[in-house]
Scaffold this active site. Structure first.
Site, short mmCIF file in Angstrom:
data_model
loop_
_atom_site.label_atom_id
_atom_site.label_comp_id
_atom_site.label_asym_id
_atom_site.label_seq_id
_atom_site.Cartn_x
_atom_site.Cartn_y
_atom_site.Cartn_z
N ASN A 7 32.62 36.59 -5.53
CA ASN A 7 32.74 36.93 -6.96
C ASN A 7 31.49 36.49 -7.71
O ASN A 7 30.96 37.21 -8.55
CB ASN A 7 33.97 36.25 -7.58
CG ASN A 7 35.24 36.57 -6.81
OD1 ASN A 7 35.26 37.51 -6.05
ND2 ASN A 7 36.27 35.78 -7.00
N ASP A 8 31.04 35.27 -7.40
CA ASP A 8 29.82 34.80 -8.05
C ASP A 8 28.57 35.27 -7.32
O ASP A 8 27.56 35.54 -7.95
CB ASP A 8 29.83 33.27 -8.13
CG ASP A 8 30.64 32.81 -9.33
OD1 ASP A 8 30.41 33.34 -10.43
OD2 ASP A 8 31.53 31.96 -9.17
N CYS A 68 36.17 33.62 0.55
CA CYS A 68 37.33 33.51 -0.34
C CYS A 68 37.16 34.28 -1.64
O CYS A 68 37.99 34.18 -2.53
CB CYS A 68 37.66 32.05 -0.62
SG CYS A 68 36.37 31.20 -1.52
N GLU A 70 27.94 30.55 -2.98
CA GLU A 70 28.09 31.61 -3.99
C GLU A 70 26.86 31.76 -4.88
O GLU A 70 26.84 32.57 -5.80
CB GLU A 70 29.35 31.38 -4.84
CG GLU A 70 29.49 29.99 -5.42
CD GLU A 70 30.83 29.78 -6.14
OE1 GLU A 70 31.56 30.76 -6.38
OE2 GLU A 70 31.14 28.62 -6.47
N HIS A 113 38.15 36.16 -14.67
CA HIS A 113 39.29 35.35 -14.22
C HIS A 113 40.61 35.91 -14.69
O HIS A 113 41.64 35.68 -14.07
CB HIS A 113 39.06 33.89 -14.57
CG HIS A 113 38.07 33.34 -13.60
ND1 HIS A 113 36.72 33.48 -13.81
CD2 HIS A 113 38.23 32.82 -12.38
CE1 HIS A 113 36.10 33.02 -12.76
NE2 HIS A 113 36.99 32.62 -11.87
C1 PEP Z 1 33.94 33.33 -5.99
O1 PEP Z 1 33.05 33.14 -6.81
O2 PEP Z 1 33.94 34.26 -5.16
C2 PEP Z 1 35.12 32.47 -5.98
C3 PEP Z 1 36.02 32.55 -5.02
O3 PEP Z 1 35.27 31.60 -7.00
P1 PEP Z 1 35.69 31.96 -8.48
O4 PEP Z 1 36.16 33.38 -8.52
O5 PEP Z 1 36.78 31.02 -8.84
O6 PEP Z 1 34.45 31.74 -9.26
MG MG Z 2 32.91 31.31 -7.86
#
Ligand code: PEP
Ligand code: MG
Length: 584
Positions: A460-461, A508, A437, A191
């Site tokens: 991302n996850d 996203c 995710e 993050h």
């Molecule tokens: C993701 O996991 O791709 C996402 C958009 O959420 P975050 O990065 O906040 O976990």
């Molecule tokens: Mg995520």
């Protein structure tokens, strides 16, 4: 010149003077002092040495009293090192002869000693480097007079070098002064990385230990495109990078002309290009860049640095700002607000870290909300109240099972009843969707379809959970990539399932903000992307330069390839060919 390879997490190049924050937050200061203050600086050094010595003596006596002399011996050893006449004369030579500041001389001399120890094969001796670091810190504390550097208080342009920056420290960086940062640890999907990209600060993480090689005030280069940190750059390298910065600036100015044009492929297919935000003020950046709405508003950032839990009003204000900004010109652009995704590396103290061995697999996200109903209900009330102000969508994060999603919706329905009883207005038909995710959710996506109004793929996850690779660990960063064929298959499955059932699906994760993947995603059938605000112009440019058929060919070829490296280099080649003016 020393080139250090790290992980590129936020694009752009920064050249400037360093501000070094070491493991414990000490600022390692500037280098030189004026000739006429040398005597005073030496006196300051001696005072700091005496104070440090007195402190060590006190510690030694306390420990000796409580635990015995053998445990206190370590302090005697420290005192010996601190009062070593060689060290004192080396420091004096640096201050008198080279006009170094005492802080710089101390950090320079002791870091050199520490490095010698660090490099010893014998692990007992190499551990002694910590003792030297400890002496350095003690001395610096007495010289500097205060502990933690307040990153938010920086008032002149710097490049921050630190062992680590938490998402909250990163969020508080002042963009006017912090022109770039590099850290020793951290991974590609952390993050901290996401916030840096949001702030558009060039950043490199996971460089490995390098703070012993650099001191405050030195000129360095941070290359957020290649993941490089260049210490002591030569003139030619600085000139080359300055040229690059200029090129990027003029290319960005050219892209500004796309602001009011739609993200539409050259064969006329409209792509919905949305922005990801963490903080309400970013909504203006999204508007400036010509986004079609907000595809992901990460509300957990309301909790960053907050000592007390945000009230319903605090939530409401934050949402109302964003929703109103997105509908102020009568356009009613969508704003997808995601409920709290607390836990893991985002707000690491919630829940308390010692309670969890593996926070990414633990009480994170929707799981935490479902166990903390008063907190969840407070947020849902604020969200529903804000739903009357514009085109609000509510999204639940990290859903793994249908029952979990239904449970969250039941709580939402219950909160709706409360509001109704209290006569508080809200939009009963607010669309409710979920992040895709967790691999289980992709595999079972057809079972979710009847319950959801929309979907959003969180790569991302999804990468981390598919490949069993921690998104914030630099040591496995080379495996953490959206280009992995297993990840791509899952994304394709999700897009296909949503398409078959006519449910809108967005992506996203950071993947959609990287131009490398735009053609592939369009070719896989994706028609909505939500990206970090800084990436909107470039992604729009790519969309407007390609046809869907061309993208489908790219996607077809990608699925014949076997590994992430081949896929990435193929995609880069195709992108270069399709949009030659991009600075890749
Ligand atoms: C993701 O996991 O791709 C996402 C958009 O959420 P975050 O990065 O906040 O976990
Ligand atoms: Mg995520």
């Amino acid at each position: 010149m020393q080139r250090l390879q790290g992980i590129a997490v936020s694009p752009g190049v920064a050249i400037g003077e360093t501000l070094v924050i070491d493991n414990e937050g000490f600022r390692i200061p500037r280098r030189f002092v004026a000739r006429d203050v040398v005597e005073g600086e030496l006196a300051r050094l001696d005072k700091a040495i005496s104070a440090a010595r007195a402190e060590m003596e006190r510690n030694r006596d306390t420990v000796a009293q409580k635990l015995g002399d053998q445990y206190a011996a370590i302090f005697s050893a420290h005192m010996q090192m601190l009062c070593d006449p060689h060290l004192r004369s080396e420091l004096e030579e640096m201050i008198r002869g080279r006009h170094y500041s005492p802080e710089y001389a101390v950090s320079r001399a002791l870091r050199r000693y520490a490095k010698v120890f660090q490099q010893l094969e014998n692990s007992y001796l190499s551990q002694r480097a910590h003792d030297i670091t400890d002496i350095e810190k003690r001395l610096l504390r007495h010289l500097l007079g205060h502990r933690r550097e307040e990153l938010s208080q920086i008032t002149s342009p710097v490049l921050v070098l630190a062992h680590n920056l938490t998402p909250s420290e990163t969020a508080n960086l002042d963009r006017r002064f912090v022109r770039g940062f590099a850290t020793e640890i951290g991974g590609p999907g952390s993050h901290t990385a996401i916030v840096a990209e949001g702030l558009q600060i060039p950043a490199v993480v996971g460089v490995g230990p390098f703070l012993t090689d650099v001191s405050g005030g030195e000129t360095i280069i941070i290359d957020g495109d290649q993941g490089l940190v260049i210490l002591h750059p030569d003139e030619e390298t600085v000139a080359r990078y300055r040229h690059e910065v200029e090129e990027h600036r003029s290319f960005a100015a050219k892209l500004e002309t796309l602001r009011d044009l739609p993200a539409e492929t050259s064969d006329g297919v409209r792509i919905q290009l949305l922005g990801n935000i963490e903080f309400p003020y970013e909504v203006e950046i999204c508007k400036d860049r010509g986004s079609d709405g907000i595809g992901l508003y990460r509300t957990e950032f309301l909790y960053l640095g907050a000592d007390v839990e945000p009230t319903e009003e605090v939530h409401y204000e934050a949402y109302a700002n964003v929703v109103q900004a997105m509908s102020s010109d009568g356009q009613n652009r969508p704003v997808v607000i995601r409920t709290l995704d607390l836990g893991a590396d985002k707000v690491p103290n919630m829940p308390a870290p010692e309670d969890e061995r593996n926070p990414c697999l633990g009480m994170r996200s929707i799981r935490l909300s479902l166990r903390s109903l008063p907190m969840f209900r407070t947020q849902l009330r604020a969200l529903l109240r804000a739903s009357t102000l514009g085109n609000v969508h509510i999204m639940f994060p990290m859903v793994s099972t249908v029952l979990e999603f239904r449970q969250a919706k039941m709580i939402l329905a219950d909160v709706m009843e409360d509001l109704e009883e209290q006569g508080i207005p809200f939009n009963r038909n607010v669309p409710v969707g979920m992040m895709v995710e967790v691999p289980a959710a992709v595999v079972m996506l057809d079972r979710f379809i009847d319950d959801v109004d929309f979907l959003s793929i969180g790569t991302n996850d999804l990468i981390q959970y598919t490949l069993a690779v921690d998104r914030s660990n630099k040591d496995v960063a080379d495996m953490y990539t959206a280009a992995d064929p297993a990840v791509l298959r899952l994304i394709k499955m999700a897009i296909d399932t949503a398409g078959q059932h006519g449910v809108p699906i967005n992506l996203c994760g950071q993947m959609s903000g990287s131009g490398t993947y735009t053609m592939l995603l369009l070719g896989m059938g994706l028609r909505r992307m939500s990206v970090t605000p800084g990436a909107i112009p470039e992604i729009k440019k790519i969309c407007r330069s390609v046809t869907i058929e061309q993208c489908q060919r790219v996607a077809e070829h990608v699925f014949t390839l076997e590994n992430a490296r081949d896929i990435k280099s193929y995609l880069k080649e195709e992108l270069k060919r399709a949009v030659p003016e991009l600075l890749i």
